[in-house]
Structures are given as C-alpha cells and as structure tokens.
Design an enzyme around this catalytic site. Structure first.
Site, mmCIF file in Angstrom:
data_model
loop_
_atom_site.group_PDB
_atom_site.id
_atom_site.type_symbol
_atom_site.label_atom_id
_atom_site.label_comp_id
_atom_site.label_asym_id
_atom_site.label_seq_id
_atom_site.Cartn_x
_atom_site.Cartn_y
_atom_site.Cartn_z
ATOM 1 N N HIS A 107 -11.533 -2.439 6.094
ATOM 2 C CA HIS A 107 -10.270 -2.320 6.536
ATOM 3 C C HIS A 107 -10.015 -1.073 7.513
ATOM 4 O O HIS A 107 -9.218 -0.357 7.820
ATOM 5 C CB HIS A 107 -9.683 -1.438 5.152
ATOM 6 C CG HIS A 107 -9.148 -2.417 4.289
ATOM 7 N ND1 HIS A 107 -7.752 -2.212 3.528
ATOM 8 C CD2 HIS A 107 -9.618 -3.405 3.364
ATOM 9 C CE1 HIS A 107 -7.511 -3.237 2.595
ATOM 10 N NE2 HIS A 107 -8.856 -3.879 2.662
ATOM 11 N N LYS A 142 -4.891 -11.712 5.205
ATOM 12 C CA LYS A 142 -4.486 -11.422 3.602
ATOM 13 C C LYS A 142 -3.331 -12.000 3.298
ATOM 14 O O LYS A 142 -2.158 -11.448 4.065
ATOM 15 C CB LYS A 142 -4.398 -9.673 3.455
ATOM 16 C CG LYS A 142 -3.938 -9.225 2.264
ATOM 17 C CD LYS A 142 -4.693 -9.514 1.023
ATOM 18 C CE LYS A 142 -6.280 -8.933 1.102
ATOM 19 N NZ LYS A 142 -7.008 -9.754 -0.011
ATOM 20 N N ASN A 186 -14.076 -12.071 -4.287
ATOM 21 C CA ASN A 186 -14.445 -10.589 -4.625
ATOM 22 C C ASN A 186 -13.566 -10.451 -6.007
ATOM 23 O O ASN A 186 -13.460 -9.121 -6.450
ATOM 24 C CB ASN A 186 -14.056 -9.621 -3.798
ATOM 25 C CG ASN A 186 -12.667 -9.448 -3.349
ATOM 26 O OD1 ASN A 186 -12.079 -10.251 -2.426
ATOM 27 N ND2 ASN A 186 -11.627 -8.870 -3.833
ATOM 28 N N ARG A 218 -4.436 4.915 -7.173
ATOM 29 C CA ARG A 218 -3.442 3.592 -6.684
ATOM 30 C C ARG A 218 -2.732 2.731 -7.265
ATOM 31 O O ARG A 218 -3.109 2.221 -8.576
ATOM 32 C CB ARG A 218 -4.811 2.726 -5.632
ATOM 33 C CG ARG A 218 -4.105 1.650 -4.694
ATOM 34 C CD ARG A 218 -5.000 0.907 -4.038
ATOM 35 N NE ARG A 218 -4.501 -0.330 -3.443
ATOM 36 C CZ ARG A 218 -5.299 -1.268 -2.877
ATOM 37 N NH1 ARG A 218 -6.592 -1.070 -2.636
ATOM 38 N NH2 ARG A 218 -4.729 -2.195 -2.236
ATOM 39 N N ASP A 246 -6.902 -15.219 2.405
ATOM 40 C CA ASP A 246 -7.279 -14.564 1.065
ATOM 41 C C ASP A 246 -5.795 -13.959 0.293
ATOM 42 O O ASP A 246 -5.291 -13.108 0.609
ATOM 43 C CB ASP A 246 -8.215 -13.324 1.072
ATOM 44 C CG ASP A 246 -8.188 -12.515 -0.062
ATOM 45 O OD1 ASP A 246 -8.005 -13.053 -1.217
ATOM 46 O OD2 ASP A 246 -8.724 -11.293 0.031
ATOM 47 N N PRO A 247 -5.236 -14.928 -0.609
ATOM 48 C CA PRO A 247 -4.119 -14.789 -1.088
ATOM 49 C C PRO A 247 -4.394 -14.040 -2.709
ATOM 50 O O PRO A 247 -3.571 -13.946 -3.402
ATOM 51 C CB PRO A 247 -3.455 -16.079 -1.568
ATOM 52 C CG PRO A 247 -4.662 -17.189 -1.257
ATOM 53 C CD PRO A 247 -5.780 -16.427 -0.826
ATOM 54 N N HIS A 258 0.791 -1.145 -0.094
ATOM 55 C CA HIS A 258 -0.146 0.100 0.000
ATOM 56 C C HIS A 258 0.970 1.139 -0.052
ATOM 57 O O HIS A 258 1.949 1.432 0.664
ATOM 58 C CB HIS A 258 -0.729 0.072 1.305
ATOM 59 C CG HIS A 258 -2.050 -0.763 1.085
ATOM 60 N ND1 HIS A 258 -3.451 -0.541 1.804
ATOM 61 C CD2 HIS A 258 -2.199 -2.017 0.694
ATOM 62 C CE1 HIS A 258 -4.090 -1.538 1.747
ATOM 63 N NE2 HIS A 258 -3.624 -2.585 0.762
ATOM 64 N N HIS A 264 -16.902 -7.339 0.987
ATOM 65 C CA HIS A 264 -15.525 -7.002 0.821
ATOM 66 C C HIS A 264 -15.244 -5.767 1.183
ATOM 67 O O HIS A 264 -16.259 -4.883 1.169
ATOM 68 C CB HIS A 264 -15.365 -7.152 -0.852
ATOM 69 C CG HIS A 264 -14.039 -6.368 -1.588
ATOM 70 N ND1 HIS A 264 -14.280 -5.287 -2.167
ATOM 71 C CD2 HIS A 264 -12.870 -6.875 -1.462
ATOM 72 C CE1 HIS A 264 -12.904 -4.975 -2.381
ATOM 73 N NE2 HIS A 264 -12.228 -5.903 -2.198
ATOM 74 N N SER A 265 -14.037 -5.483 1.123
ATOM 75 C CA SER A 265 -13.762 -4.012 1.837
ATOM 76 C C SER A 265 -12.405 -3.477 1.172
ATOM 77 O O SER A 265 -11.433 -4.579 0.654
ATOM 78 C CB SER A 265 -13.636 -3.773 3.212
ATOM 79 O OG SER A 265 -12.878 -2.737 3.631
HETATM 80 O O1 GKR Z 1 -5.979 -3.582 0.329
HETATM 81 O O2 GKR Z 1 -4.401 -4.886 -0.147
HETATM 82 C C1 GKR Z 1 -5.514 -4.515 0.026
HETATM 83 C C2 GKR Z 1 -6.703 -5.674 -0.371
HETATM 84 O O3 GKR Z 1 -5.992 -6.498 -0.970
HETATM 85 C C3 GKR Z 1 -7.807 -5.237 -1.284
HETATM 86 O O4 GKR Z 1 -6.989 -4.713 -2.374
HETATM 87 C C4 GKR Z 1 -8.586 -6.242 -1.633
HETATM 88 O O5 GKR Z 1 -9.357 -5.554 -2.366
HETATM 89 O O6 GKR Z 1 -9.157 -6.503 0.456
HETATM 90 C C5 GKR Z 1 -9.347 -6.931 -0.786
HETATM 91 C C6 GKR Z 1 -9.770 -8.201 -0.794
HETATM 92 O O7 GKR Z 1 -9.273 -8.670 -2.041
HETATM 93 O O8 GKR Z 1 -10.463 -8.886 -0.126
HETATM 94 MG MG MG Z 2 -10.714 -10.717 -1.289
#
Ligand code: GKR
Ligand code: MG
Length: 421
Positions: A348, A192, A268, A401, A220-221, A25, A319-320
C-alpha cells in the site's frame, strides 16, 4: 547483548478515501512504531498495526522485555504470550477490514517485536538483517501497483489531498495505473475490487490489459462475490490474470471455484493461519498463499510458511495493508531471503504520504525496493517525524480501523454484506 528499553509509539498516518468490500478507508491509518534499545546504544525498529487491541498488548509487553538478550526471541515470545487476553481458543479474532487481520494478538505482537529484535541483532553485528535470515537470494524485491477505486479527497475535509484524485470507473483506474507505473516502474498490477458491479470491475481489468499488455494482472474482491459471479468473471478474464485473489468466501467455495475453472486462486482471507492452511491443502482451495509477517508470526515463521508452501506445491506471494517504511523494509528483507517468494509483493506504500524515516520515503525504483549494505533494516527513525505523527494519533478520533463505520458517515444504513455481489 541486553535490552535496556522498549518503546511503543502509536502514530496516525494520512490515508486516502480508498474503497473496498467493507466500505471506505478512514482519513488516518494507525500504526505502532517499536524501538528496542540495546545496552550498546543501538536501536532495533519494528512496525505493526496501531489498532487498540494490538497496541494494548504491545504496550503492556514492552516493559517486560527489558533485560532480555536481543537474541532471545523465544523468551520474548513467552513474555508476550503470558500477557495476551485469553479467550476459549486463546485467540482474539479481529478483522480490521476485509483481509486485514490482527486475528491472533500474540503472533501480531510477537512479529512486531521479532523484527525489532532482529534489527537490533543485525545492527549489533553490523550486517543487513537479511543475512540473519540466511542471506539474500535477490538484491531487490519487486512490488505490484496496488490500484484502488477511490473518492477524491474533496469528498470530506478530513482527507488530505492526494495526487491520484477520483477513480470510480475503468478510465480513471487506467489513469491511476499509469501514474503509479510512471512514478515507481511497477511491472505487475493488482486491482482491489468488490466495490462496484463485478462486470464493471472485470471491464476495468480488461482495460488495464489493453493499456498494459506486458504487465501481470490480479484482481481482489475480498471474498465479496458469490460462486456464480466468481465463475462469470473468471470466464470474462480468461487468459488475462496472473492469479485470481479471494473472489469468493470460504475454503470450500475457493476449492469448488478452482475445480471449475482451473485458475490459480490466491488468498490472504481464507488461509490466515496454520490450521486453515492444512485444510486448504486437503481441499485444494488456494494455490498461491499471500503471506504477511505481521500476522503469520514474524519473519522466521514466514520462512517456515514458504518451505511448507514449496513442499505442498503452492505458490507464495505477499499481502499488505496501509504501512510505512519500517514494514516495507521488513517485507523486503524477508522476501529477499526466500527463493520461493517469486511473485511481485503487494504494498500500500504509494498510498501513504507520511514517513517516520530519516531521509523520508523508501525509494521504489523499477518497481522494486533495493537492499543496501547498511546494517539491520537499513533505515533510521526520524524522532521529530515520529513525534509529529504521534501527535496526529493523539488528535485523531480513530482507535481501531473501521471501514464500515466510515462508509456510514457518507451512506447511512450501509451494511457489510458478505458476499455482496
Ligand atoms: O486496505 O482496503 C484495504 C485492503 O482491502 C486490505 O484491507 C486488505 O487486507 O489489501 C488487502 C488484501 O486483501 O489484499
Ligand atoms: Mg487480498
């Protein structure tokens, strides 16, 4: 009740060095804050992506909405759609980071305005927004502790210090979970992944399972694992996961993985629109859909999605992305209105320190956001904070981003490989 002004303000909010499949990020996340002012002086609020293509459409659409009735969301959709840049498909595909979509500009912009229109409608009537969605089937919405591998803020002076510090191994991930659970009372945990060696990440989930045996666990990879890796990790985590989120890419890949393991797969990433949902149902790819009103076309579209999932025997979660309290409250009112949305939602929010709301951050208590009887979303905009975060946007180098580019600042030559492991 007519609209007299629509304001769109881009803001930059501090974000820690969270690691994901794409990279890391950036020190600021971008959001757009929407204010829709009614002739009665009341103001409806919305929040969405602040990345350049979305912001461009929002700012061009805003003046065209003046004069509309706050109840006429169909007219609003027509005006937004008329301004969207046209490609061959009518869509602009834009993946901000893995699984972070603003892939259809019209649905993203519509959704942001729809929330603000509905907030204004509810404030005008004097009822909580959830009542416009059919009423609350629950008075509080549970969220999950969203764990990230991360670097300490000291990795670069652009990052603001945060209370979590470094997390690059299982022990530090367990500590991060403990901090979040102590502070917010979460009852489920998502890791994550897609960052370090998959077996190491699976060991981190096993360490979480040992430390929090009564918590629901997810990993969640972001589609960063091959079929072989996804199968190996599935075996290692047998009996431990509530659901297995986006281990491997493509609808076909997810279908094959589900056939081989029987595990409930959530996504997602491979189901982000109605066409992909249709294909997923045909193939049996995804068993739990991760909704997100920001890119599924708003609150009412997400309710329709819930009914579709129910009809086809699919579960529904949420999802977020990096976001502030207006989005959190929109997610909460939506989730409170949908009986079928019964998993703890992702957020998040604990990663953000900034807020644009009067009174500061929205409380998460016992792992949940509680609805109040205040009208609309139940939150008010703090204009001084908004101006401060807008100034941060103006002073910040980021306009869209890009986690890959940010990673290259630390690791020149870094490339996004899909899947990496
Ligand atoms: O913010 O690094 C992140 C997440 O990986 C985000 O980009 C994803 O959209 O949180 C998310 C997800 O895949 O569940
Ligand atoms: Mg995800």
């Amino acid at each position: 009740m007519n609209i007299t002004a629509v304001r769109v303000t881009p803001i930059a909010i501090r974000d820690p060095a969270l690691l994901n499949a794409a990279g890391v990020h950036e020190p600021f996340g971008l959001r757009s804050i929407i204010e829709v002012v009614g002739r009665n002086g009341l103001v409806g609020l919305g929040e969405t992506y602040g990345d350049a293509p979305v912001l461009d459409l929002l700012t061009r659409a805003a003046p065209t909405l003046v004069g509309l009735s706050a109840f006429d969301v169909n007219a609003m959709l027509a005006r937004v759609a008329a301004l969207a840049p046209k490609t061959a498909t009518g869509h602009v595909e834009m993946e901000l980071a893995p699984g972070s979509l603003a892939s259809n500009l019209v649905t993203s912009a519509f959704s942001a305005f729809e929330v603000a229109f509905m907030d204004l409608q509810a404030r005008t009537i004097g009822i909580p927004l959830v009542e416009l969605l059919g009423g609350a089937v629950r008075s509080k919405v549970p969220y999950s502790a969203y764990l990230f591998y991360k670097w300490d803020a000291a990795c670069d002076p652009e990052y603001a210090p945060d209370v979590y510090g470094e997390a690059v191994n299982a022990q530090q991930i367990v500590k991060q979970a403990q901090q979040m659970i102590d502070q917010y009372g979460f009852e489920s945990i998502k890791l994550k992944a897609g960052v370090f060696a998959p077996d190491e990440e699976a060991d981190a989930v096993l360490a979480l399972h040992a430390a929090f045996p009564n918590h629901q666990l997810r990993i969640d990879p972001n589609s960063n694992w091959s079929m072989e890796t996804s199968l190996r990790v599935a075996k290692k985590l047998d009996g431990v996961l509530e659901y297995y989120e986006d281990p491997t890419p493509t609808l076909e890949g997810m279908a094959e993985l589900h056939r081989a393991t029987g595990l409930p797969l959530a996504s997602n990433m491979v189901v982000t629109n109605w066409a992909e949902l249709k294909k997923s149902i045909e193939l049996g790819s995804v068993q739990i859909l991760l909704s997100d009103h920001h890119f599924w076309g708003g609150l009412r579209a997400t309710q329709a999605l819930a009914r579709t999932c129910q009809t086809f025997g699919l579960g529904l979660s949420m999802h977020s992305n990096s976001h502030l309290g207006i989005s959190l409250m929109a997610m909460t009112h939506l989730a409170a209105s949908v009986h079928h949305l019964s998993y703890a939602c992702d957020t998040h929010y604990p990663w953000q320190q900034d807020e644009v709301l009067v009174g500061g951050r929205v409380p998460i208590v016992g792992g949940a956001v509680h609805l109040t009887d205040q009208p609309g979303l139940g939150v008010e905009l703090d204009q001084a904070k908004l101006a401060e975060l807008h100034a941060a946007y103006q002073g910040c180098r980021i306009r869209t981003r890009n986690d890959v580019a940010q990673m290259r600042r630390f690791r020149p030559g870094w490339a996004q490989v899909k899947p990496r492991f």
